[in-house]
Design a protein around this motif. Structure first.
Motif, PDB file in Angstrom:
ATOM      1  N   ILE A  10       0.869  -1.184   0.000  1.00 22.56           N
ATOM      2  CA  ILE A  10       0.000   0.000   0.000  1.00 22.56           C
ATOM      3  C   ILE A  10       0.902   1.229   0.000  1.00 22.56           C
ATOM      4  CG2 ILE A  10      -1.873   1.212   1.164  1.00 22.56           C
ATOM      5  CD1 ILE A  10      -2.551  -1.391   2.618  1.00 22.56           C
ATOM      6  N   ALA A  15       9.325   4.336  -0.605  1.00 24.85           N
ATOM      7  CA  ALA A  15       9.443   3.077   0.148  1.00 24.85           C
ATOM      8  C   ALA A  15       8.734   1.937  -0.579  1.00 24.85           C
ATOM      9  CB  ALA A  15       8.880   3.258   1.559  1.00 24.85           C
ATOM     10  N   GLY A  16       7.478   2.167  -0.975  1.00 23.22           N
ATOM     11  CA  GLY A  16       6.701   1.113  -1.621  1.00 23.22           C
ATOM     12  C   GLY A  16       7.298   0.693  -2.954  1.00 23.22           C
ATOM     13  N   GLU A  34      -1.428   2.661  -5.264  1.00 22.76           N
ATOM     14  CA  GLU A  34      -1.120   4.066  -4.947  1.00 22.76           C
ATOM     15  C   GLU A  34      -2.384   4.891  -5.163  1.00 22.76           C
ATOM     16  OE1 GLU A  34       1.249   6.234  -3.724  1.00 22.76           O
ATOM     17  OE2 GLU A  34      -0.293   7.698  -4.224  1.00 22.76           O
ATOM     18  N   ASN A  35      -2.772   5.646  -4.150  1.00 19.95           N
ATOM     19  CA  ASN A  35      -4.076   6.315  -4.282  1.00 19.95           C
ATOM     20  C   ASN A  35      -4.055   7.600  -5.111  1.00 19.95           C
ATOM     21  OD1 ASN A  35      -2.961   8.048  -2.419  1.00 19.95           O
ATOM     22  ND2 ASN A  35      -4.651   7.980  -0.970  1.00 19.95           N
ATOM     23  N   ARG A  36      -2.874   8.163  -5.367  1.00 23.53           N
ATOM     24  CA  ARG A  36      -2.813   9.411  -6.151  1.00 23.53           C
ATOM     25  C   ARG A  36      -2.552   9.115  -7.627  1.00 23.53           C
ATOM     26  NH1 ARG A  36      -5.136  12.719  -2.722  1.00 23.53           N
ATOM     27  NH2 ARG A  36      -4.082  12.789  -0.720  1.00 23.53           N
ATOM     28  N   ARG A  44       5.443  15.554  -6.253  1.00 24.95           N
ATOM     29  CA  ARG A  44       5.361  15.900  -4.828  1.00 24.95           C
ATOM     30  C   ARG A  44       6.741  16.275  -4.286  1.00 24.95           C
ATOM     31  NH1 ARG A  44       1.672  11.637  -2.341  1.00 24.95           N
ATOM     32  NH2 ARG A  44       3.416  10.378  -2.955  1.00 24.95           N
ATOM     33  N   ARG A  46       9.528  16.921  -1.833  1.00 20.30           N
ATOM     34  CA  ARG A  46       9.924  16.571  -0.467  1.00 20.30           C
ATOM     35  C   ARG A  46      11.439  16.555  -0.385  1.00 20.30           C
ATOM     36  NH1 ARG A  46       5.648  12.036   1.528  1.00 20.30           N
ATOM     37  NH2 ARG A  46       3.878  13.433   1.774  1.00 20.30           N
ATOM     38  N   ALA A  47      11.997  15.348  -0.293  1.00 17.37           N
ATOM     39  CA  ALA A  47      13.434  15.249  -0.044  1.00 17.37           C
ATOM     40  C   ALA A  47      14.254  15.701  -1.241  1.00 17.37           C
ATOM     41  CB  ALA A  47      13.785  13.810   0.303  1.00 17.37           C
ATOM     42  N   GLY A  48      15.507  16.067  -0.934  1.00 15.69           N
ATOM     43  CA  GLY A  48      16.424  16.446  -1.998  1.00 15.69           C
ATOM     44  C   GLY A  48      17.810  15.887  -1.772  1.00 15.69           C
ATOM     45  N   LEU A  49      18.039  15.391  -0.568  1.00 13.31           N
ATOM     46  CA  LEU A  49      19.377  14.918  -0.232  1.00 13.31           C
ATOM     47  C   LEU A  49      19.320  13.430   0.095  1.00 13.31           C
ATOM     48  CD1 LEU A  49      21.914  16.602   2.089  1.00 13.31           C
ATOM     49  CD2 LEU A  49      21.220  14.276   2.583  1.00 13.31           C
ATOM     50  N   GLN A 104      13.618  13.865  -4.578  1.00 10.32           N
ATOM     51  CA  GLN A 104      12.735  12.704  -4.384  1.00 10.32           C
ATOM     52  C   GLN A 104      11.798  12.530  -5.584  1.00 10.32           C
ATOM     53  OE1 GLN A 104      11.148  12.281  -0.441  1.00 10.32           O
ATOM     54  NE2 GLN A 104       9.256  11.371  -1.147  1.00 10.32           N
ATOM     55  N   ALA A 126      -5.616   4.042  -6.903  1.00  7.09           N
ATOM     56  CA  ALA A 126      -6.152   2.837  -6.263  1.00  7.09           C
ATOM     57  C   ALA A 126      -6.003   3.046  -4.760  1.00  7.09           C
ATOM     58  CB  ALA A 126      -5.361   1.611  -6.712  1.00  7.09           C
ATOM     59  N   ASP A 161       2.346   3.501   3.231  1.00  7.47           N
ATOM     60  CA  ASP A 161       1.451   4.606   2.897  1.00  7.47           C
ATOM     61  C   ASP A 161       1.601   5.793   3.841  1.00  7.47           C
ATOM     62  OD1 ASP A 161       0.507   2.920   4.852  1.00  7.47           O
ATOM     63  OD2 ASP A 161      -1.594   3.044   4.275  1.00  7.47           O
ATOM     64  N   ARG A 222      17.510  25.301  -2.324  1.00  9.00           N
ATOM     65  CA  ARG A 222      16.520  24.860  -1.335  1.00  9.00           C
ATOM     66  C   ARG A 222      16.984  25.448  -0.006  1.00  9.00           C
ATOM     67  NH1 ARG A 222      11.575  23.151   0.137  1.00  9.00           N
ATOM     68  NH2 ARG A 222      11.369  20.991   0.774  1.00  9.00           N
TER      69      ARG A 222
HETATM   70  C1  LIG Z   1       9.771  18.997   3.389  1.00  6.71           C
HETATM   71  C2  LIG Z   1      10.425  17.640   3.484  1.00  6.71           C
HETATM   72  C3  LIG Z   1      11.791  17.523   3.203  1.00  6.71           C
HETATM   73  C4  LIG Z   1      12.411  16.281   3.304  1.00  6.71           C
HETATM   74  N1  LIG Z   1      13.748  16.200   3.013  1.00  6.71           N
HETATM   75  C5  LIG Z   1      14.365  15.005   3.050  1.00  6.71           C
HETATM   76  C6  LIG Z   1      15.723  14.863   2.641  1.00  6.71           C
HETATM   77  O1  LIG Z   1      16.381  15.837   2.235  1.00  6.71           O
HETATM   78  N2  LIG Z   1      16.275  13.620   2.675  1.00  6.71           N
HETATM   79  C7  LIG Z   1      15.549  12.512   3.074  1.00  6.71           C
HETATM   80  O2  LIG Z   1      16.108  11.396   3.073  1.00  6.71           O
HETATM   81  N3  LIG Z   1      14.248  12.614   3.456  1.00  6.71           N
HETATM   82  C8  LIG Z   1      13.650  13.814   3.453  1.00  6.71           C
HETATM   83  N4  LIG Z   1      12.331  13.912   3.789  1.00  6.71           N
HETATM   84  C9  LIG Z   1      11.619  12.686   4.197  1.00  6.71           C
HETATM   85  C10 LIG Z   1      11.140  11.894   2.974  1.00  6.71           C
HETATM   86  O3  LIG Z   1      10.416  12.742   2.106  1.00  6.71           O
HETATM   87  C11 LIG Z   1      10.253  10.736   3.476  1.00  6.71           C
HETATM   88  O4  LIG Z   1      11.039   9.937   4.331  1.00  6.71           O
HETATM   89  C12 LIG Z   1       9.721   9.887   2.327  1.00  6.71           C
HETATM   90  O5  LIG Z   1       8.765  10.576   1.560  1.00  6.71           O
HETATM   91  C13 LIG Z   1       9.053   8.640   2.900  1.00  6.71           C
HETATM   92  O6  LIG Z   1       8.692   7.826   1.813  1.00  6.71           O
HETATM   93  P1  LIG Z   1       7.510   6.802   1.939  1.00  6.71           P
HETATM   94  O7  LIG Z   1       7.413   6.080   0.639  1.00  6.71           O
HETATM   95  O8  LIG Z   1       7.663   6.024   3.203  1.00  6.71           O
HETATM   96  O9  LIG Z   1       6.203   7.693   2.208  1.00  6.71           O
HETATM   97  P2  LIG Z   1       5.482   8.767   1.249  1.00  6.71           P
HETATM   98  O10 LIG Z   1       6.461   9.473   0.367  1.00  6.71           O
HETATM   99  O11 LIG Z   1       4.609   9.567   2.157  1.00  6.71           O
HETATM  100  O12 LIG Z   1       4.575   7.850   0.314  1.00  6.71           O
HETATM  101  C14 LIG Z   1       3.406   7.242   0.804  1.00  6.71           C
HETATM  102  C15 LIG Z   1       2.532   6.972  -0.407  1.00  6.71           C
HETATM  103  O13 LIG Z   1       1.368   6.274   0.018  1.00  6.71           O
HETATM  104  C16 LIG Z   1       0.257   6.791  -0.684  1.00  6.71           C
HETATM  105  N5  LIG Z   1      -0.944   6.478   0.104  1.00  6.71           N
HETATM  106  C17 LIG Z   1      -1.358   7.042   1.267  1.00  6.71           C
HETATM  107  N6  LIG Z   1      -2.508   6.485   1.684  1.00  6.71           N
HETATM  108  C18 LIG Z   1      -2.827   5.531   0.768  1.00  6.71           C
HETATM  109  C19 LIG Z   1      -3.916   4.612   0.633  1.00  6.71           C
HETATM  110  N7  LIG Z   1      -4.905   4.568   1.528  1.00  6.71           N
HETATM  111  N8  LIG Z   1      -3.930   3.773  -0.434  1.00  6.71           N
HETATM  112  C20 LIG Z   1      -2.932   3.804  -1.363  1.00  6.71           C
HETATM  113  N9  LIG Z   1      -1.889   4.659  -1.284  1.00  6.71           N
HETATM  114  C21 LIG Z   1      -1.835   5.511  -0.237  1.00  6.71           C
HETATM  115  C22 LIG Z   1       0.563   8.291  -0.800  1.00  6.71           C
HETATM  116  O14 LIG Z   1      -0.158   8.925  -1.843  1.00  6.71           O
HETATM  117  C23 LIG Z   1       2.061   8.259  -1.083  1.00  6.71           C
HETATM  118  O15 LIG Z   1       2.353   8.205  -2.466  1.00  6.71           O
HETATM  119  C24 LIG Z   1      11.672  15.140   3.696  1.00  6.71           C
HETATM  120  C25 LIG Z   1      10.295  15.253   3.973  1.00  6.71           C
HETATM  121  C26 LIG Z   1       9.673  16.484   3.866  1.00  6.71           C
HETATM  122  C27 LIG Z   1       8.189  16.591   4.155  1.00  6.71           C
END
Ligand SMILES: Cc1cc2nc3c(=O)[nH]c(=O)nc-3n(C[C@H](O)[C@H](O)[C@H](O)COP(=O)(O)OP(=O)(O)OC[C@H]3O[C@@H](n4cnc5c(N)ncnc54)[C@H](O)[C@@H]3O)c2cc1C
Length: 262
Positions: A10, A15-16, A34-36, A44, A46-49, A104, A126, A161, A222
């Motif tokens: 999910i 990560a996924g 992925e729901n989006r 989207r 977010r991260a850059g490093l 990212q 989805a 998610d 940034r």
């Molecule tokens: C401003 C900012 C700056 C950052 N800078 C850094 C950086 O420089 N370096 C770094 O390493 N990290 C950084 N991070 C952290 C990094 O962005 C996160 O650790 C990363 O996005 C986590 O990835 P993820 O796949 O676990 O979660 P997410 O990126 O949140 O992905 C989760 C996904 O699940 C989907 N989803 C949610 N609910 C559902 C559902 N019910 N059904 C299906 N899909 C669903 C969402 O749409 C999304 O696509 C930053 C974060 C932020 C907010």
């Protein structure tokens, strides 16, 4: 439409998507929900490093070709303490580890492209709505797709998610422990259309608060400033952001370049 898989994932964030690829390399089947829409996930900000461990893992996953071509590799960082700078040579201190600037959005684009080019299941728009039988050996993900309620039977469910996702809420009481620390301040982050004013990141401690000069690419900066938890965007007009960045990051003989905030 797949109704059964070994691992139901999910969330199609980094990560996924990366988990799905690592499983694929081990011959394990997965479906990513992925729901989006794809365009939204790929845009989207977010991260850059990326830390060295992440870069290594992306290479292992065969998803680092563009990262290796376009990423900006930094061997060190600058720490600034009330205007005095010290360089920390990360690479020398760690036996070669570096940090890499690569957004990212680009990591996610690469992983999506990789998955789709292998014709592996990844469904956009989805939305997982609940997980049934999480404690059993045959959990089922309920999700909506193209206006219909559907189910995906799995051997395992991976909740990728995010913090507010459905997987976390589905976990029974006591399933996991949460550790958190709430800081009494917030960060205001901007992306500016201006080449970075520094070759390496600057982490600045200043009596007015923390500031960070990071970068998205060779043409975009940034930047972050520490602000009060109660502040809103209206409290921070562009002029105030730049003024604080100049004060907190400033050092003799160095100029911070300004540009339009995106
Ligand atoms: C401003 C900012 C700056 C950052 N800078 C850094 C950086 O420089 N370096 C770094 O390493 N990290 C950084 N991070 C952290 C990094 O962005 C996160 O650790 C990363 O996005 C986590 O990835 P993820 O796949 O676990 O979660 P997410 O990126 O949140 O992905 C989760 C996904 O699940 C989907 N989803 C949610 N609910 C559902 C559902 N019910 N059904 C299906 N899909 C669903 C969402 O749409 C999304 O696509 C930053 C974060 C932020 C907010």
């Amino acid at each position: 439409m797949p109704t059964r898989t070994q691992v139901g994932i999910i969330g199609g964030g980094p990560a996924g998507l990366l988990l799905a690829q690592l499983l694929h390399q081990q011959g394990i089947g997965a479906v990513v929900l992925e729901n989006r829409p794809r365009a939204r996930v790929e845009a989207r900000q977010r991260a850059g490093l990326l830390e060295q461990g992440t870069v290594d893992l992306l290479r292992e996953a065969g998803a680092a070709a563009r990262l290796d071509r376009e990423g900006l590799v930094h061997e060190g960082v600058l720490l600034s303490y009330n205007g005095r700078r010290h360089r920390i040579n990360l690479s020398e201190l760690t036996g070669g580890a570096c940090v890499t600037i690569y957004a990212q959005t680009e990591v996610v684009k690469d992983l999506i492209q990789q998955r789709l080019s292998q014709s592996l299941p990844l469904l956009f728009e989805a939305e997982a709505t609940r997980i049934e039988g999480l404690e059993t050996s045959t959990p089922v993900i309920h999700y909506t797709y193209q206006g219909e309620e559907r189910t995906l039977a799995c051997d395992f469910v991976a909740g990728c998610d995010g913090f507010h996702g459905v997987a976390r809420q589905a976990a029974p009481e006591g399933f996991f422990k949460t550790y958190d620390k709430t800081y009494p301040y917030s960060w205001l982050g901007i992306i500016a259309e201006v080449p970075p004013s520094t070759d390496e990141l600057i982490y600045a401690f200043h009596e007015r608060g923390f500031a960070l000069h990071s970068m998205r690419s060779s043409t975009r900066s940034r930047l972050y400033v520490q602000c009060a938890v109660t502040d809103t965007v209206e409290d921070w007009p562009d002029a105030r952001i730049w003024q604080e960045l100049h004060l907190r990051l400033g050092t003799a003989g160095w100029t911070l370049r300004e540009g339009p905030i995106l």
